[in-house]
Write a protein that holds these residues in place. Structure first.
Motif, PDB file in Angstrom:
ATOM      1  N   LEU A   1       0.987  -0.882  -0.295  1.00 44.99           N
ATOM      2  CA  LEU A   1       0.189   0.125  -0.021  1.00 44.99           C
ATOM      3  C   LEU A   1       0.578   1.480  -0.064  1.00 44.99           C
ATOM      4  CD1 LEU A   1      -2.520  -1.691   2.732  1.00 44.99           C
ATOM      5  CD2 LEU A   1      -3.097  -0.706   0.480  1.00 44.99           C
ATOM      6  N   ASP A   2       0.490   2.478  -0.546  1.00 41.01           N
ATOM      7  CA  ASP A   2       1.029   3.420  -1.144  1.00 41.01           C
ATOM      8  C   ASP A   2       0.836   4.664   1.010  1.00 41.01           C
ATOM      9  OD1 ASP A   2       2.816   5.090  -1.699  1.00 41.01           O
ATOM     10  OD2 ASP A   2       1.443   6.528  -2.998  1.00 41.01           O
ATOM     11  N   LEU A   3       1.722   3.748   1.390  1.00 40.23           N
ATOM     12  CA  LEU A   3       1.156   5.217   3.239  1.00 40.23           C
ATOM     13  C   LEU A   3       1.960   6.114   3.223  1.00 40.23           C
ATOM     14  CD1 LEU A   3       1.690   2.990   5.386  1.00 40.23           C
ATOM     15  CD2 LEU A   3      -0.250   3.450   4.265  1.00 40.23           C
ATOM     16  N   SER A   4       1.787   7.826   3.028  1.00 38.92           N
ATOM     17  CA  SER A   4       2.219   8.695   2.349  1.00 38.92           C
ATOM     18  C   SER A   4       3.110   9.222   4.085  1.00 38.92           C
ATOM     19  CB  SER A   4       1.529  10.065   2.565  1.00 38.92           C
ATOM     20  OG  SER A   4       1.014   9.727   3.395  1.00 38.92           O
ATOM     21  N   ASP A   5       4.008   9.957   4.026  1.00 38.75           N
ATOM     22  CA  ASP A   5       5.808   9.967   5.067  1.00 38.75           C
ATOM     23  C   ASP A   5       4.212  10.542   6.321  1.00 38.75           C
ATOM     24  OD1 ASP A   5       7.426   8.888   4.010  1.00 38.75           O
ATOM     25  OD2 ASP A   5       8.212  10.652   3.175  1.00 38.75           O
ATOM     26  N   GLU A   6       3.059  11.449   5.795  1.00 37.30           N
ATOM     27  CA  GLU A   6       2.344  12.294   6.372  1.00 37.30           C
ATOM     28  C   GLU A   6       1.683  11.487   7.154  1.00 37.30           C
ATOM     29  OE1 GLU A   6       2.705  13.527   3.622  1.00 37.30           O
ATOM     30  OE2 GLU A   6       3.802  14.894   4.423  1.00 37.30           O
ATOM     31  N   GLU A   7       0.587  10.131   7.133  1.00 36.80           N
ATOM     32  CA  GLU A   7       0.830   9.091   7.387  1.00 36.80           C
ATOM     33  C   GLU A   7       0.817   8.357   8.605  1.00 36.80           C
ATOM     34  OE1 GLU A   7      -3.142   7.176   4.237  1.00 36.80           O
ATOM     35  OE2 GLU A   7      -1.005   7.343   4.039  1.00 36.80           O
ATOM     36  N   PHE A   8       2.640   8.014   8.077  1.00 38.78           N
ATOM     37  CA  PHE A   8       3.882   7.711   8.794  1.00 38.78           C
ATOM     38  C   PHE A   8       3.781   8.504  10.309  1.00 38.78           C
ATOM     39  CE2 PHE A   8       5.108   4.845   5.461  1.00 38.78           C
ATOM     40  CZ  PHE A   8       5.583   3.543   6.546  1.00 38.78           C
ATOM     41  N   ASP A   9       3.820   9.365  10.123  1.00 36.90           N
ATOM     42  CA  ASP A   9       3.794  10.452  11.285  1.00 36.90           C
ATOM     43  C   ASP A   9       2.640  10.795  11.886  1.00 36.90           C
ATOM     44  OD1 ASP A   9       6.317  10.285  10.061  1.00 36.90           O
ATOM     45  OD2 ASP A   9       6.094  12.898   8.948  1.00 36.90           O
TER      46      ASP A   9
ATOM     47  N   GLU B   1      -7.951   0.803   6.223  1.00 31.84           N
ATOM     48  CA  GLU B   1      -8.632   1.299   6.063  1.00 31.84           C
ATOM     49  C   GLU B   1      -8.722   1.978   4.484  1.00 31.84           C
ATOM     50  OE1 GLU B   1      -7.635   5.434   7.472  1.00 31.84           O
ATOM     51  OE2 GLU B   1      -8.437   5.039   9.795  1.00 31.84           O
ATOM     52  N   LYS B   2      -7.478   1.519   4.077  1.00 33.94           N
ATOM     53  CA  LYS B   2      -7.725   2.238   2.265  1.00 33.94           C
ATOM     54  C   LYS B   2      -7.660   0.604   1.759  1.00 33.94           C
ATOM     55  CE  LYS B   2      -3.765   4.961   2.145  1.00 33.94           C
ATOM     56  NZ  LYS B   2      -2.816   5.568   1.367  1.00 33.94           N
ATOM     57  N   VAL B   3      -7.832  -0.642   2.198  1.00 28.49           N
ATOM     58  CA  VAL B   3      -9.071  -1.831   2.514  1.00 28.49           C
ATOM     59  C   VAL B   3     -10.179  -1.652   2.059  1.00 28.49           C
ATOM     60  CG1 VAL B   3      -9.367  -4.772   2.575  1.00 28.49           C
ATOM     61  CG2 VAL B   3      -6.883  -3.559   2.813  1.00 28.49           C
ATOM     62  N   ARG B   4     -10.905  -1.208   2.859  1.00 21.40           N
ATOM     63  CA  ARG B   4     -12.279  -0.779   3.451  1.00 21.40           C
ATOM     64  C   ARG B   4     -12.231   0.219   2.505  1.00 21.40           C
ATOM     65  NH1 ARG B   4     -11.350  -1.195   8.996  1.00 21.40           N
ATOM     66  NH2 ARG B   4     -11.240   0.829   8.639  1.00 21.40           N
ATOM     67  N   ALA B   5     -11.727   1.286   2.003  1.00 18.66           N
ATOM     68  CA  ALA B   5     -11.516   2.322   1.140  1.00 18.66           C
ATOM     69  C   ALA B   5     -11.810   1.801  -0.327  1.00 18.66           C
ATOM     70  CB  ALA B   5     -11.025   3.284   0.988  1.00 18.66           C
ATOM     71  N   ALA B   6     -11.507   0.703  -1.214  1.00 16.77           N
ATOM     72  CA  ALA B   6     -10.754   0.225  -2.006  1.00 16.77           C
ATOM     73  C   ALA B   6     -11.901  -0.968  -2.267  1.00 16.77           C
ATOM     74  CB  ALA B   6      -9.427  -0.594  -1.782  1.00 16.77           C
ATOM     75  N   ARG B   7     -12.695  -1.063  -1.368  1.00 16.69           N
ATOM     76  CA  ARG B   7     -13.772  -2.464  -1.236  1.00 16.69           C
ATOM     77  C   ARG B   7     -15.034  -1.853  -1.409  1.00 16.69           C
ATOM     78  NH1 ARG B   7     -11.937  -6.714   2.854  1.00 16.69           N
ATOM     79  NH2 ARG B   7     -10.432  -7.583   1.360  1.00 16.69           N
ATOM     80  N   GLY B   8     -15.357  -0.173  -0.913  1.00 13.47           N
ATOM     81  CA  GLY B   8     -16.091   0.548  -1.044  1.00 13.47           C
ATOM     82  C   GLY B   8     -17.223   0.600  -0.122  1.00 13.47           C
TER      83      GLY B   8
END
Length: 95
Positions: free
Chosen positions: A62-70, A85-92
């Motif tokens: 998954l493409d996590l931003s540095d801001e998400e890490f921080d 959250e990203k998996v749920r969003a991708a599944r809708g």
């Protein structure tokens, strides 16, 4: 041949380091070299952090931003939460 220099420390620090070196079977100079090699500069820490983040990104795919890490002090917990959250969003689906 390596160049040498002199550093000034208190007698107590010198004696302590000399005892630590002796206990480890090193000279005082070897111990100081070893301790110095273990200390990362700010630039080295930043490079290591970036490399670690890339490994995490590649591992979980998954493409996590540095801001998400921080955002959270619990990095591993934060990674799990963001990934979910990203998996749920991708599944809708809703959280």
């Amino acid at each position: 041949m390596a160049q040498h220099t002199t550093i000034q420390v208190s007698k107590e620090a010198r004696d302590h380091l000399a005892q630590v070196a002796k206990d480890r079977g090193l000279t005082l100079g070897q111990l100081v070299e070893q301790l110095a090699a273990e200390q990362l500069t700010a630039e080295q820490r930043a490079e290591r952090l970036q490399a670690d983040r890339e490994i995490v990104r590649d591992t979980i795919g998954l493409d996590l931003s540095d801001e998400e890490f921080d955002r959270a002090p619990d990095v591993l917990g934060n990674i799990y939460k963001i990934a979910a959250e990203k998996v749920r969003a991708a599944r809708g689906t809703a959280a």
